[in-house]
Motif scaffolding. Structure first.
Motif, PDB file in Angstrom:
ATOM      1  N   PRO A 146       0.553  -1.155   0.114  1.00  0.00           N
ATOM      2  CA  PRO A 146      -0.014  -0.076  -0.060  1.00  0.00           C
ATOM      3  C   PRO A 146       1.025   1.258   0.145  1.00  0.00           C
ATOM      4  O   PRO A 146       1.861   1.148   0.940  1.00  0.00           O
ATOM      5  CB  PRO A 146      -0.600  -0.189   1.367  1.00  0.00           C
ATOM      6  CG  PRO A 146      -1.050  -1.468   1.695  1.00  0.00           C
ATOM      7  CD  PRO A 146       0.361  -1.876   0.767  1.00  0.00           C
ATOM      8  N   GLU A 170       0.927   2.528  -5.506  1.00  0.00           N
ATOM      9  CA  GLU A 170       0.033   3.788  -6.280  1.00  0.00           C
ATOM     10  C   GLU A 170       0.755   4.435  -6.366  1.00  0.00           C
ATOM     11  O   GLU A 170       0.665   4.703  -8.080  1.00  0.00           O
ATOM     12  CB  GLU A 170      -1.182   4.470  -4.909  1.00  0.00           C
ATOM     13  CG  GLU A 170      -2.445   3.609  -3.990  1.00  0.00           C
ATOM     14  CD  GLU A 170      -2.672   2.166  -3.674  1.00  0.00           C
ATOM     15  OE1 GLU A 170      -3.214   1.365  -3.489  1.00  0.00           O
ATOM     16  OE2 GLU A 170      -0.977   2.212  -2.988  1.00  0.00           O
ATOM     17  N   LYS A 209      -6.789   0.216 -10.057  1.00  0.00           N
ATOM     18  CA  LYS A 209      -6.260  -0.555  -9.039  1.00  0.00           C
ATOM     19  C   LYS A 209      -6.823  -1.508  -8.989  1.00  0.00           C
ATOM     20  O   LYS A 209      -6.707  -2.714  -8.080  1.00  0.00           O
ATOM     21  CB  LYS A 209      -7.927   0.525  -8.190  1.00  0.00           C
ATOM     22  CG  LYS A 209      -8.077  -0.017  -7.460  1.00  0.00           C
ATOM     23  CD  LYS A 209      -9.216   1.075  -5.966  1.00  0.00           C
ATOM     24  CE  LYS A 209      -9.712   0.640  -4.613  1.00  0.00           C
ATOM     25  NZ  LYS A 209      -9.878  -0.443  -4.592  1.00  0.00           N
ATOM     26  N   ARG A 217      -3.110  -7.856  -4.625  1.00  0.00           N
ATOM     27  CA  ARG A 217      -3.518  -7.558  -2.692  1.00  0.00           C
ATOM     28  C   ARG A 217      -4.292  -8.817  -2.565  1.00  0.00           C
ATOM     29  O   ARG A 217      -3.923  -8.970  -1.194  1.00  0.00           O
ATOM     30  CB  ARG A 217      -3.556  -6.275  -2.470  1.00  0.00           C
ATOM     31  CG  ARG A 217      -2.575  -5.482  -2.719  1.00  0.00           C
ATOM     32  CD  ARG A 217      -2.494  -4.230  -2.576  1.00  0.00           C
ATOM     33  NE  ARG A 217      -1.897  -2.967  -3.226  1.00  0.00           N
ATOM     34  CZ  ARG A 217      -1.922  -1.744  -2.989  1.00  0.00           C
ATOM     35  NH1 ARG A 217      -2.882  -0.802  -2.497  1.00  0.00           N
ATOM     36  NH2 ARG A 217      -0.896  -1.298  -2.941  1.00  0.00           N
TER      37      ARG A 217
END
Length: 275
Positions: free
Chosen positions: A141, A145, A187, A194
């Motif tokens: 995380p 991104e 995403k 993930r």
């Protein structure tokens, strides 16, 4: 080769479909950052074997719209069932690559009655697999991104992808880019990576042993993402009856790098097992 379009669960889904509707169906599942076009050069071989080729852009990839909810490993498995039902497919020859392997093999374990045979290329479900460097970044995380911002740059994406996928066409390159071109689209990749967890991997690694259908394992000798030893691990631990074929001087994306070699092996598999 033009994609078809349909609506599944209120979302646009694009897919390749070629061949006689009455012929045995070959369902092809791509990986990351791919689309159905990874199979474009393989479709003619499938047709020459008297089968029908069907390859979706998985939701969020290529031209297909993403899920409203998280794009998890489990959710993609549900999509395979929805897609198969929507196209009125019965039993299928399942052909998988990269993440399409994790999605497809998990699905096959859950629906063994729907599978005629399996072709696995450069993919594994193994609790001994270590995520490659980029996967580790995407799974983290914040760091993931931030990394996606670089992939959103067309020039950088194009340059790096051409290095990792020799022979990729401009059309396919643009299709692969779609999953990265915005923060929202990327995403999908982050969610998927993930959602991979050791507990699920161990469960399905064990379940693979119960699949008694014919299996062929195809692998690029120099795969930097899923190294060659995992081809033999997949055979020894899950599919002892499988035929393993190693393609020399090829990397991870064998369907694009060496389509002629893949086609030869695909024809051998389908000619032996088609019904």
């Amino acid at each position: 080769m033009e994609k078809k379009q349909t609506i599944i669960n209120h979302k646009k889904v694009f897919y390749l479909e070629e061949g006689d509707p009455g012929s045995p169906a070959v369902l092809l599942l791509h990986g990351v950052p791919e689309s159905s076009l990874v199979w474009e050069e393989i479709v003619p071989a499938i047709l020459s074997s008297g089968c029908r080729a069907i390859a979706p852009d998985l939701p969020g990839f290529g031209q297909s719209e993403p899920f409203d909810e998280a794009s998890t490993w489990e959710r993609f498995g549900e999509f395979v069932s929805d897609f198969k039902k929507h196209l009125h497919l019965e039993k299928v020859h399942l052909v998988v690559h990269d993440w399409g392997g994790l999605i497809g093999l998990k699905w096959a374990c859950d629906h063994p009655e729907d599978v005629l045979s399996i072709v696995v290329s450069n993919s594994t479900i193994s609790d001994e697999y270590s995520w490659h460097k980029l996967a580790q970044i995407w799974r983290t995380p914040g760091i993931g991104e931030e990394a996606m911002k670089k992939f959103a740059d067309w020039g950088q994406f194009s340059s790096e992808t051409r290095k990792s996928i020799p022979g990729i066409t401009e059309k396919t390159l643009k299709d692969f880019y779609q999953v990265f071109h915005t923060e929202d689209s990327s995403k999908v990749v982050l969610d998927l990576y993930r959602s991979g967890n050791l507990q699920t991997v161990k469960m399905y690694q064990e379940k693979l042993k119960s699949l008694k259908v014919p299996v062929s394992i195809l692998w690029g000798e120099n795969d930097p993402y899923v190294p060659l030893p995992f081809a033999w691990k997949l055979k020894n631990e899950s599919f002892p009856h499988a035929q393993v074929s190693v393609i020399q001087d090829a990397g991870h994306f064998i369907q694009i790098e060496v389509p002629h070699a893949v086609n030869k092996l695909m024809i051998q598999h389908l000619n032996q097992y088609k019904k």
